[in-house]
Design an enzyme around this catalytic site. Structure first.
Site, short mmCIF file in Angstrom:
data_model
loop_
_atom_site.label_atom_id
_atom_site.label_comp_id
_atom_site.label_asym_id
_atom_site.label_seq_id
_atom_site.Cartn_x
_atom_site.Cartn_y
_atom_site.Cartn_z
N SER A 13 0.81 -1.22 0.00
CA SER A 13 0.00 0.00 0.00
C SER A 13 0.84 1.27 0.00
O SER A 13 0.57 2.21 -0.77
CB SER A 13 -0.95 0.01 1.20
OG SER A 13 -0.23 0.09 2.43
N ASP A 14 1.86 1.31 0.85
CA ASP A 14 2.63 2.56 0.92
C ASP A 14 3.60 2.69 -0.25
O ASP A 14 3.95 3.81 -0.63
CB ASP A 14 3.36 2.71 2.26
CG ASP A 14 4.16 1.50 2.67
OD1 ASP A 14 4.13 0.48 1.96
OD2 ASP A 14 4.82 1.56 3.73
N CYS A 15 4.02 1.57 -0.84
CA CYS A 15 4.87 1.66 -2.04
C CYS A 15 4.07 2.18 -3.23
O CYS A 15 4.58 2.99 -4.02
CB CYS A 15 5.48 0.31 -2.35
SG CYS A 15 6.52 -0.34 -1.02
#
Length: 671
Positions: free
Chosen positions: A398-400
């Protein structure tokens, strides 16, 4: 943990690798012959064997830097202002950029990964080149603790797990049992009760090797697949039934064969979906062995696995380690882009070529298709996503996704940068993110939560890691998604606007609820409270909550200020992650923690410049004369108890902190 599975020997303070532990008689390779090959982000260290090869492929600045060799770069007088410091840092860091446009670094720290690789090579008859054998041994000698043992990670105290596995690895690599260092390791292991007191993971690998009976390994029959078996009272009862009832009755039934076939099918899908790179260096050697058993030593899956295992190996000054994934390519590249944009330097002609290459890399690394076995393989949607490392690795994070799309949008919004990633592809990224929110409003890492956390943690068999059975909510991941969706909405306000607004609103609600009474947030992926505060306060700022109008933001700032050191910096120990309370670093202020805290205070709109100037002044004083910062203590964590290195953070976040300050308060003299 159960019984002595977590038996640990106290270790005082923190240390750099014990290079004095490497004996003068130990074999060494010529570090001048090592080269880092980067093919579209796929990174492998190659050893050149003759003069002709070395002359035709000169060593790069990045090669020399990662090997701890001297890099012949210009020196600077001490920076007086934030942007002077940023410029010196970028002049150094741009020389480490690789041809595809990404940055590389070691992603080491865990000491239980190399043993799995060496055992997998050994049992599959895979030749270990001499240069690799030599440098793996050198690395493990350098990480041996003074008491003779090894820990779960490079800064950890000695454990049965670390000591048994790394002792075994060194013996497999032809190290003499009568070497005084191994005698000391054996003595410590006997003192701790022996390998039998190691966790399930250690017993599994020792059983694969044939030096431990399989009876010592918790049974996890695939026909009852729940992949995990913890040491709870409930599951000890289940374990007893599996051993004494299930195995005698069902071990030779068609059901068992069907279950094993299904288990192998899942392995095949994982290999297909990642081109045999696998999720990481835990299942990669396990999958290699499974393919070896099913397909044979000369089969394509085994040959491809052998090639792909090389992607995890990394050469350092101290020897060869195993990275925690096949790299941090996308992650670090996206953060560096954002740091330069935050400093207002992205339109500077000096840095445009570097950033354009970074944009080209991010364009190339976006995943363009779903896995063929999306549903039956239990995979999260990935069309439009960015992975942590490379597109080939193929896992949505998700954060990538969020940091990758933010970096792309930031650069493509500036004049002179090519429009490489189309609106449609950015919309694909948004579509992925909107599938990943948990019912709580928060976001995990690889997927949305798929089960009851309390119930499934009863089946956690890892013994050395907590909270691994399902995805949990993380302030870091949640903030990344919030800020990415907000930035996307700024450029494309008409796409799924209502859903984006609902998602962001629920995510912010989670961020507020996750704050502790003392004003802090717990960080799950970096050390620890400074890291989480940097993200959480950015999320709140995106909703207009700042120091001047929000009591929760003021509490967060007070928490940070209460832990500022007299020298102006912040220093947080990895023990904060284990204990879930702030622990001061015994070596004092750390550059990376200081950058985290400074960014957090700026995101909060903290009004007093003095704490910021003192913190940033410390960062500038620690900067070397070539623009670099030296490696201090470990920066990252996963699963609460295992630390992992993010050495590029010592460039990325100081650049971001100093640049943000210059943009907000002026490029004033600080040093």
């Amino acid at each position: 943990m159960n019984g002595h599975a977590g038996y640990r020997v106290a270790k005082a303070g923190y240390r750099q690798p014990r290079r004095e532990n490497v004996d003068e008689s130990d074999e060494r390779t010529d570090h001048r012959r090592w080269r880092l090959l980067d093919e579209r982000g796929r990174q492998r260290w190659i050893y050149l064997h003759n003069k002709q090869e070395t002359e035709s492929w000169p060593q790069s600045t990045a090669d020399k830097y990662h090997l701890g060799m001297n890099v012949d770069l210009p020196t600077h007088s001490r920076a007086e202002s934030p942007l002077d410091s940023v410029t010196q840092a970028l002049a150094f860091f741009q020389r480490l950029q690789l041809d595809p446009g990404n940055w590389a670094c070691e992603y080491g720290g865990p000491l239980f990964l190399l043993p799995g690789f060496v055992i997998a090579w050994f049992v599959t008859g895979t030749k270990i080149p001499d240069e690799r054998r030599i440098e793996i041994c050198n690395y493990l000698w350098a990480q041996q603790n003074e008491d003779g043992g090894w820990g779960l990670h490079i800064e950890g105290e000695s454990t049965v797990f670390g000591t048994a596995m790394n002792y075994t690895t060194l013996r497999l690599l032809d190290q003499d049992a009568e070497d005084l260092r191994l005698i000391k390791a054996r003595g410590l292991l006997h003192k701790m009760g022996g390998a039998i007191y190691g966790p399930h993971w250690a017993k599994f690998w020792l059983a694969v090797l044939g030096v431990c009976e399989w009876d010592a390994v918790n049974p996890v029959p695939p026909e009852l697949w729940d992949n995990y078996h913890p040491k709870t009272t409930l599951l000890n009862i289940v374990n007893y039934l599996l051993v004494n009832v299930h195995t005698p009755l069902w071990s030779r039934t068609p059901l068992k064969q069907r279950a094993e076939d299904y288990a192998y099918q899942l392995i095949q899908w994982e290999d297909e979906n990642t081109d045999y790179a696998c999720l990481g260096p835990v299942n990669a050697p396990m999958n290699t062995i499974a393919c070896f058993i099913r397909e044979g030593a000369d089969s394509y899956p085994v040959r491809r696995h052998r090639e792909r295992l090389d992607d995890f190996l990394w050469m350092t000054r101290d020897g060869m380690l195993c990275n925690g994934t096949n790299g941090v390519q996308t992650w670090d590249t996206a953060f560096l882009v954002q740091a330069v944009v935050s400093a207002g330097l992205a339109e500077d002609p000096q840095w445009r070529p570097m950033l354009k290459k970074a944009l080209e890399f991010l364009d190339d690394q976006q995943i363009r298709e779903e896995p063929r076995t999306l549903k039956e393989g239990y995979r999260q949607s990935r069309k439009g996503a960015w992975a942590f490392s490379t597109r080939e690795q193929g896992y949505t994070v998700s954060d990538c996704v969020s940091e990758g799309m933010k970096a792309v949008m930031m650069l493509q919004a500036l004049p002179g940068y090519p429009q490489l990633v189309s609106r449609e592809r950015l919309q694909d990224a948004v579509d992925v993110l909107l599938t990943m929110q948990n019912p709580t409003g928060g976001f995990g890492s690889y997927e949305a939560r798929r089960g009851n956390p309390w119930l499934l943690e009863q089946f956690n068999a890892a013994e050395v890691f907590g909270k691994i059975m399902v995805e949990y909510d993380y302030p870091e991941c949640t903030t990344a998604v919030v800020t990415a969706l907000n930035l996307f909405k700024k450029f494309y306000p008409d796409y799924r606007a209502a859903e984006i607004n609902r998602t962001v609103g629920a995510a912010l609600h989670y961020i507020r609820d996750a704050q502790r009474p003392d004003g802090s947030w717990y960080g799950a992926w970096g050390i620890c409270f400074t890291y989480a505060a940097m993200f959480a306060l950015e999320a709140l700022a995106s909703a207009g909550e700042t120091y001047t109008n929000s009591e929760r933001v003021r509490r967060a700032c007070k928490f940070l200020l209460d832990h500022q050191n007299e020298d102006g910096g912040w220093g947080e120990s990895y023990k904060s992650c284990e204990d879930e309370v702030w622990r001061d670093h015994p070596n004092g202020s750390q550059v990376v923690n200081t950058a985290f805290a400074a960014i957090a205070l700026m995101e909060a709109g903290f009004t007093d410049p003095d704490p910021l100037e003192r913190g940033l002044g410390l960062i500038m004083r620690r900067q070397g004369d070539k623009g670099q910062w030296e490696q201090e203590s470990i920066e990252g964590v996963f699963n609460k108890s295992c630390m992992i290195s993010y050495p590029n953070y010592k460039f990325i976040f100081p650049v971001r902190a100093l640049g943000m300050y210059a943009m907000r308060s002026g490029n004033v003299q600080l040093n």
